[in-house]
Design a protein around this motif. Sequence first.
Motif, PDB file in Angstrom:
ATOM      1  N   GLU A 141      15.123  76.032  41.976  1.00 14.63           N
ATOM      2  CA  GLU A 141      15.806  75.724  40.722  1.00 14.63           C
ATOM      3  C   GLU A 141      17.308  76.006  40.763  1.00 14.63           C
ATOM      4  O   GLU A 141      18.116  75.177  40.336  1.00 14.63           O
ATOM      5  N   SER A 142      17.709  77.148  41.292  1.00 12.70           N
ATOM      6  CA  SER A 142      19.138  77.490  41.303  1.00 12.70           C
ATOM      7  C   SER A 142      19.921  76.592  42.270  1.00 12.70           C
ATOM      8  O   SER A 142      21.045  76.185  41.969  1.00 12.70           O
ATOM      9  N   ARG A 143      19.332  76.274  43.426  1.00 11.78           N
ATOM     10  CA  ARG A 143      20.019  75.389  44.382  1.00 11.78           C
ATOM     11  C   ARG A 143      20.109  73.971  43.843  1.00 11.78           C
ATOM     12  O   ARG A 143      21.131  73.311  43.972  1.00 11.78           O
ATOM     13  N   LEU A 144      19.021  73.502  43.268  1.00 12.50           N
ATOM     14  CA  LEU A 144      18.993  72.147  42.721  1.00 12.50           C
ATOM     15  C   LEU A 144      20.052  71.993  41.634  1.00 12.50           C
ATOM     16  O   LEU A 144      20.749  70.973  41.574  1.00 12.50           O
ATOM     17  N   LYS A 145      20.221  73.021  40.817  1.00 15.20           N
ATOM     18  CA  LYS A 145      21.241  72.998  39.765  1.00 15.20           C
ATOM     19  C   LYS A 145      22.634  72.906  40.392  1.00 15.20           C
ATOM     20  O   LYS A 145      23.469  72.118  39.950  1.00 15.20           O
ATOM     21  N   LYS A 146      22.886  73.706  41.435  1.00 17.88           N
ATOM     22  CA  LYS A 146      24.183  73.669  42.117  1.00 17.88           C
ATOM     23  C   LYS A 146      24.446  72.280  42.694  1.00 17.88           C
ATOM     24  O   LYS A 146      25.554  71.749  42.585  1.00 17.88           O
ATOM     25  N   ILE A 147      23.431  71.705  43.333  1.00 16.87           N
ATOM     26  CA  ILE A 147      23.572  70.381  43.960  1.00 16.87           C
ATOM     27  C   ILE A 147      23.907  69.328  42.913  1.00 16.87           C
ATOM     28  O   ILE A 147      24.768  68.471  43.128  1.00 16.87           O
ATOM     29  N   LYS A 148      23.223  69.381  41.767  1.00 15.28           N
ATOM     30  CA  LYS A 148      23.439  68.382  40.721  1.00 15.28           C
ATOM     31  C   LYS A 148      24.796  68.539  40.048  1.00 15.28           C
ATOM     32  O   LYS A 148      25.416  67.557  39.658  1.00 15.28           O
ATOM     33  N   GLU A 149      25.272  69.782  39.924  1.00 16.48           N
ATOM     34  CA  GLU A 149      26.517  70.034  39.196  1.00 16.48           C
ATOM     35  C   GLU A 149      27.773  69.878  40.044  1.00 16.48           C
ATOM     36  O   GLU A 149      28.832  69.585  39.514  1.00 16.48           O
TER      37      GLU A 149
END
Length: 111
Positions: free
Chosen positions: A43-51
């Motif tokens: 979840e935290s990595r996916l958020k970073k990737i999307k942002e």
Amino acid sequence: MKYEVYMIEAIRVILKSIWFEIVRILIKILNFFKNIISWFKDESRLKKIKEDRNLVAVSIKDKLSNGDYSVVNCLYDKDENEIIDSQVIEAGQLDDETINRFGSKEMIILK
């Protein structure tokens, strides 16, 4: 002041290398989805990737001299020219999906 900045950078480098060793995982067979994709789907990595458009999700495969494999998953910041998060996985073998995804390449970009 320069000395303090140098010391902070040296400590950061040391902590990063220690962290690399801590996250090293030894497994028998590397499964592409279970071990590679799931790391990026955290979840935290996916958020970073999307942002952050400057982040690239990269997986690098290396065949070791003992015949085992090492795969490094990382988030790479193109602007800073720096790895901001990573995981090292060592495995005796690669599953068919992993072999197919990498093909003859040593690196794949997932984003």
